[in-house]
Design an enzyme around this catalytic site. Structure first.
Site, mmCIF file in Angstrom:
data_model
loop_
_atom_site.group_PDB
_atom_site.id
_atom_site.type_symbol
_atom_site.label_atom_id
_atom_site.label_comp_id
_atom_site.label_asym_id
_atom_site.label_seq_id
_atom_site.Cartn_x
_atom_site.Cartn_y
_atom_site.Cartn_z
ATOM 1 N N HIS A 19 0.732 -1.168 0.118
ATOM 2 C CA HIS A 19 -0.007 -0.118 0.090
ATOM 3 C C HIS A 19 0.788 1.328 0.011
ATOM 4 O O HIS A 19 0.734 2.231 -0.812
ATOM 5 C CB HIS A 19 -0.872 0.062 1.259
ATOM 6 C CG HIS A 19 -1.873 -1.049 1.154
ATOM 7 N ND1 HIS A 19 -3.195 -1.220 0.945
ATOM 8 C CD2 HIS A 19 -1.666 -2.537 1.358
ATOM 9 C CE1 HIS A 19 -3.954 -2.167 1.221
ATOM 10 N NE2 HIS A 19 -2.859 -3.101 1.260
ATOM 11 N N ASP A 125 -6.176 5.578 1.196
ATOM 12 C CA ASP A 125 -6.290 4.145 1.045
ATOM 13 C C ASP A 125 -7.675 3.625 1.452
ATOM 14 O O ASP A 125 -8.322 4.231 2.591
ATOM 15 C CB ASP A 125 -4.948 3.533 1.763
ATOM 16 C CG ASP A 125 -4.989 1.754 1.459
ATOM 17 O OD1 ASP A 125 -5.828 1.101 2.019
ATOM 18 O OD2 ASP A 125 -4.005 1.635 0.868
ATOM 19 N N GLN A 326 12.943 -4.623 -6.655
ATOM 20 C CA GLN A 326 12.232 -5.704 -7.472
ATOM 21 C C GLN A 326 11.886 -5.207 -8.798
ATOM 22 O O GLN A 326 12.021 -5.724 -9.810
ATOM 23 C CB GLN A 326 10.775 -6.178 -6.952
ATOM 24 C CG GLN A 326 10.023 -7.000 -7.623
ATOM 25 C CD GLN A 326 8.840 -7.705 -7.162
ATOM 26 O OE1 GLN A 326 9.383 -8.581 -6.296
ATOM 27 N NE2 GLN A 326 7.644 -7.343 -7.356
ATOM 28 N N HIS A 341 3.868 -14.457 -5.770
ATOM 29 C CA HIS A 341 2.561 -14.737 -5.026
ATOM 30 C C HIS A 341 1.482 -13.815 -5.647
ATOM 31 O O HIS A 341 0.226 -14.074 -5.345
ATOM 32 C CB HIS A 341 2.857 -14.147 -3.597
ATOM 33 C CG HIS A 341 3.156 -12.465 -3.785
ATOM 34 N ND1 HIS A 341 4.137 -11.934 -4.288
ATOM 35 C CD2 HIS A 341 2.424 -11.587 -2.983
ATOM 36 C CE1 HIS A 341 4.052 -10.701 -4.156
ATOM 37 N NE2 HIS A 341 3.372 -10.395 -3.188
ATOM 38 N N ASN A 345 0.972 -5.275 -6.836
ATOM 39 C CA ASN A 345 2.335 -4.418 -7.124
ATOM 40 C C ASN A 345 3.029 -5.221 -7.961
ATOM 41 O O ASN A 345 3.322 -4.792 -8.940
ATOM 42 C CB ASN A 345 2.897 -4.125 -5.804
ATOM 43 C CG ASN A 345 2.716 -2.424 -5.133
ATOM 44 O OD1 ASN A 345 2.599 -1.787 -5.881
ATOM 45 N ND2 ASN A 345 2.759 -2.506 -3.997
ATOM 46 N N SER A 346 3.180 -6.399 -7.610
ATOM 47 C CA SER A 346 4.094 -7.285 -8.510
ATOM 48 C C SER A 346 3.681 -7.724 -9.843
ATOM 49 O O SER A 346 4.446 -7.776 -10.675
ATOM 50 C CB SER A 346 4.332 -8.771 -7.593
ATOM 51 O OG SER A 346 4.948 -8.543 -6.415
ATOM 52 N N GLU A 349 4.211 -4.490 -11.931
ATOM 53 C CA GLU A 349 5.383 -4.268 -11.857
ATOM 54 C C GLU A 349 5.908 -5.329 -13.382
ATOM 55 O O GLU A 349 6.633 -4.950 -14.221
ATOM 56 C CB GLU A 349 6.408 -4.382 -10.938
ATOM 57 C CG GLU A 349 6.025 -3.433 -10.082
ATOM 58 C CD GLU A 349 6.746 -3.562 -8.472
ATOM 59 O OE1 GLU A 349 6.731 -2.666 -7.778
ATOM 60 O OE2 GLU A 349 7.414 -4.621 -8.461
#
Length: 448
Positions: A19, A125, A326, A341, A345-346, A349
């Site tokens: 976040h 948020d 990352q 996972h 975000n991942s 990206e």
């Protein structure tokens, strides 16, 4: 701050890395727009965490944001339990509950800023809903809710709630009760901001517009918020992982990371280790525990690997036990696949960098994201389906999936598809792109 015509934007993040990361990127993006004063309000330790883990921007860019350290008393910071029956980070619940204590100092900050601003815009948020209530009490203020997961998951969660179906297994009971408490504090916001783009989630954004809960609420898809990655940048501090990647051919390395909120069991660590070794492919493995409430109490992991494993993979694999940049790893030319996972975000990206994903969801929105990448966008494979989440993934399955993505016709097709998605996602944030246009509309509305 003395300019009465100034528009002041206050960003209120939830204090968990995924976040913090998204809203810091958003803050930096807003700070490049003229006429906006951007403020970032969180606890001191989490402001420090956000700055420490900055990616894709020069450190000097942080000076364009006003950081406010909201007081938060010491809270328990237990380590994650790798033997927990659920992979949800229940050890962080004391931190989540403690965010109630931020409300009063946040209220004081907003009142102070409102007196010297023509308009006060509060972007909070979705898990910090009380910030919207505080903004509603200020005459020259308006609030916007920022949703950190995918639009696909937002649609799914709304559908399950309408059906009266519990989000069991995705979250812990304590967290579900926490979110219900926060939902009671929700005030109808002036808009919903999501870190996604129409090129990736057009169908889900259209579905969202039909939901009763978002009737009359404009939705701004402004992602990806992470900067457009540039392969092998030379103007950044070189992390040891990047130095290691420099020595390997293009698309030859499997990057393995389960993010900052997931911890896997010792048995699973062993099976993953043997699967990577048996695949015969180069790998960079981030083997770390999930974050604690305060990451500065323990920034690395002492997780044990099978005896002799690290010696056996010398020259083939690298194991890192701390946090890594990352975005830069995914942007590196040597990175050819990502065991993830599937935190949002991942996912964003990976799509920005054109890297196919080996999806291994753990909790929250991750199963939905995994299906979006694997079945919707065709840029990945699911390692273990959500229906088998309690099973240990065998080394043979790890080997099989790595080989499928890194070798042969199927892997080449998937990589080409990922490259096309990358071009589309990057274009969304450029002039003429859907996300750039959405952000332009949003900022223009604030300046009205």
């Amino acid at each position: 701050m003395s300019n009465a015509n100034e528009v002041t934007v206050v960003i209120v993040p939830f204090p968990a890395q995924s976040h913090l990361n998204q809203l810091l990127h958003f803050s930096l993006l807003l700070s490049t727009r003229s006429g906006l004063a951007v403020h970032f309000a969180c606890s001191a330790s989490h402001n420090r965490q956000a700055k420490l883990r900055l990616q894709g921007w020069p450190l000097s860019s942080l000076s364009s944001i006003h950081f406010h350290d909201l007081p938060l008393p010491p809270i328990p910071s237990p380590p994650p339990n790798p033997h927990s029956p659920t992979t949800f980070p229940t050890h962080l619940q004391p931190l989540f509950d403690a965010t109630d204590l931020i409300r009063s100092p946040l209220s004081s900050l907003l009142l102070s800023l409102s007196t010297s601003s023509r308009r006060l815009v509060v972007v909070h948020d979705h898990l910090m809903s009380f910030a919207g209530l505080e903004a509603a009490a200020i005459l020259n203020a308006e609030s916007y809710k920022f949703y950190s997961p995918s639009a696909a998951f937002l649609c799914e969660a709304e559908q399950l709630r309408m059906q009266g179906t519990d989000l069991d297994e995705l979250f812990s009971l304590e967290f579900r009760l926490f979110t219900e408490r926060r939902r009671k504090h929700e005030f109808k916001s002036s808009g919903l901001i999501i870190n996604t783009c129409r090129e990736v989630e057009r169908n889900f954004l259209e579905i969202l517009a039909t939901k009763e809960a978002y009737s009359g609420v404009p939705v701004f898809a402004v992602g990806p918020l992470n900067p457009a990655p540039r392969h092998n940048k030379t103007n950044i501090t070189r992390n040891e992982c990047l130095e290691w990647l420099d020595g390997h051919p293009p698309c030859s390395v499997v990057y393995v990371s389960f993010g900052t909120t997931s911890t896997i069991s010792e048995e699973q660590v062993e099976q993953l280790a043997y699967g990577l070794l048996r695949s015969g492919h180069l790998f960079l493995w981030v083997l770390r525990d999930a974050d604690r409430a305060d990451i500065f109490t323990a920034e690395s992991s002492s997780r044990l690997l099978p005896a002799g494993f690290e010696k056996a993979v010398e020259g083939v694999g690298k194991v890192v036990r701390g946090w890594v940049p990352q975005l830069d790893v995914l942007a590196h030319r040597a990175t050819g696949g990502f065991v993830s996972h599937c935190g949002w975000n991942s996912c964003m990206e990976a799509m920005s960098c054109g890297v196919p994903v080996m999806a291994w969801p753990m909790h929250s929105d991750q199963p939905t994201n995994a299906m979006l990448l694997a079945e919707g966008l065709k840029v990945g494979l699911v390692v273990r389906g959500w229906d088998r989440r309690r099973e240990v993934v065998a080394a043979e399955r790890v080997e099989e999936v790595v080989r499928m993505v890194m070798e042969g016709e199927e892997g080449r097709w998937m990589r080409e598809k990922a490259r096309k998605i990358s071009k589309a996602v990057r274009a969304a944030g450029e002039d003429g792109g859907s996300s750039k246009e959405a952000l332009d509309v949003l900022v223009a509305h604030w300046r009205r």
